[in-house]
Enzyme design. Structure first.
Site, PDB file in Angstrom:
ATOM      1  N   HIS A 108       0.820  -1.214   0.000  1.00  0.00           N
ATOM      2  CA  HIS A 108       0.000   0.000   0.000  1.00  0.00           C
ATOM      3  C   HIS A 108       0.853   1.263   0.000  1.00  0.00           C
ATOM      4  CE1 HIS A 108       1.052   0.832   4.186  1.00  0.00           C
ATOM      5  NE2 HIS A 108       0.903  -0.465   4.410  1.00  0.00           N
ATOM      6  N   GLU A 123      -2.231  -6.973   7.623  1.00  0.00           N
ATOM      7  CA  GLU A 123      -0.896  -6.963   8.198  1.00  0.00           C
ATOM      8  C   GLU A 123      -0.876  -7.781   9.486  1.00  0.00           C
ATOM      9  OE1 GLU A 123       2.082  -7.205   7.962  1.00  0.00           O
ATOM     10  OE2 GLU A 123       2.850  -5.182   7.559  1.00  0.00           O
TER      11      GLU A 123
END
Length: 217
Positions: A17, A90
């Site tokens: 990202h 994550e």
């Protein structure tokens, strides 16, 4: 078929990202839902136009805002829908989450050092890296299995999750995963399918893959 028995010539692009405010502060985000900065959106906008040139067949993404917003830029260019999956989030890092790099070392120095040595550590009481791979790699492989021959899958996720997924898909020992350097914001790694399984073709790239010229292809 591509002429290699058992290999379908598929490609997996693992894309981190864009920038968040916590990235700038070196603050551990983990599974907390932090948004992109304006710079992060611009990074995703630029990278999406490069990745679109690979003519991806599918996009999957973490459902956290920073990954979802990054994926949305590629969706806008390609017209592909995005399959969001919490398995691509994550690493959950418990008490480490929200702390800066310096605060983690100050408060959890021995735990941090053991992690860097490659020991199986639940950072902050959270997930083991192998557990992250256990949830993320199957999501990636399931989507890759649906690709056409010579197809390309883009996976929009997070630095730690991408590293563990690459390590698992390459069959590397978990203690060696740290040898795969980190990804810069909005950079990506590319895995290609060969006769003996997945191969790392590009790592922490910000430009389109070039063909390998010579005997080591």
């Amino acid at each position: 078929m591509n002429g290699i028995q058992g290999a379908r010539g598929r490609r997996i692009v693992l894309w981190r990202h864009g920038q968040t405010a916590w990235n700038i502060e070196r603050r551990f985000q983990g599974s907390l839902d932090i948004e992109l900065t304006d710079t992060g959106v611009a990074q995703a906008h630029r990278a999406a136009r490069l990745l679109a040139a690979l003519k991806p067949d599918a996009i999957i993404a973490s459902d956290l805002k920073r990954a979802a917003a990054t994926a949305a830029e590629l969706s806008a260019v390609t017209g592909l829908s995005i399959a969001h999956d919490a398995g691509l989030r994550e690493t959950y890092a418990g008490k480490w989450q929200g702390l800066t790099h310096e605060e983690i070392i100050e408060r959890f120095g021995e735990e941090y050092a053991a992690w860097k040595r490659g020991e199986p550590i639940r950072r902050g009481g959270g997930e083991l890296e192998t557990e992250v791979a256990d949830r993320a790699a199957p999501v990636v492989l399931e989507s890759a299995d649906k690709l056409p021959d010579d197809g390309t899958l883009v996976v929009v996720s997070h630095g730690g999750t991408i590293r563990t997924t690459i390590g698992r898909l390459l069959g590397l020992e978990p203690r060696t995963w740290e040898a795969l350097g980190g990804l810069s914001n909005c950079c990506w790694s590319v895995l290609g399918e060969g006769a003996r399984g997945w191969r790392l073709l590009e790592h922490n790239a910000g430009s389109l893959p070039e063909p390998v010229l010579g005997d080591d292809d």
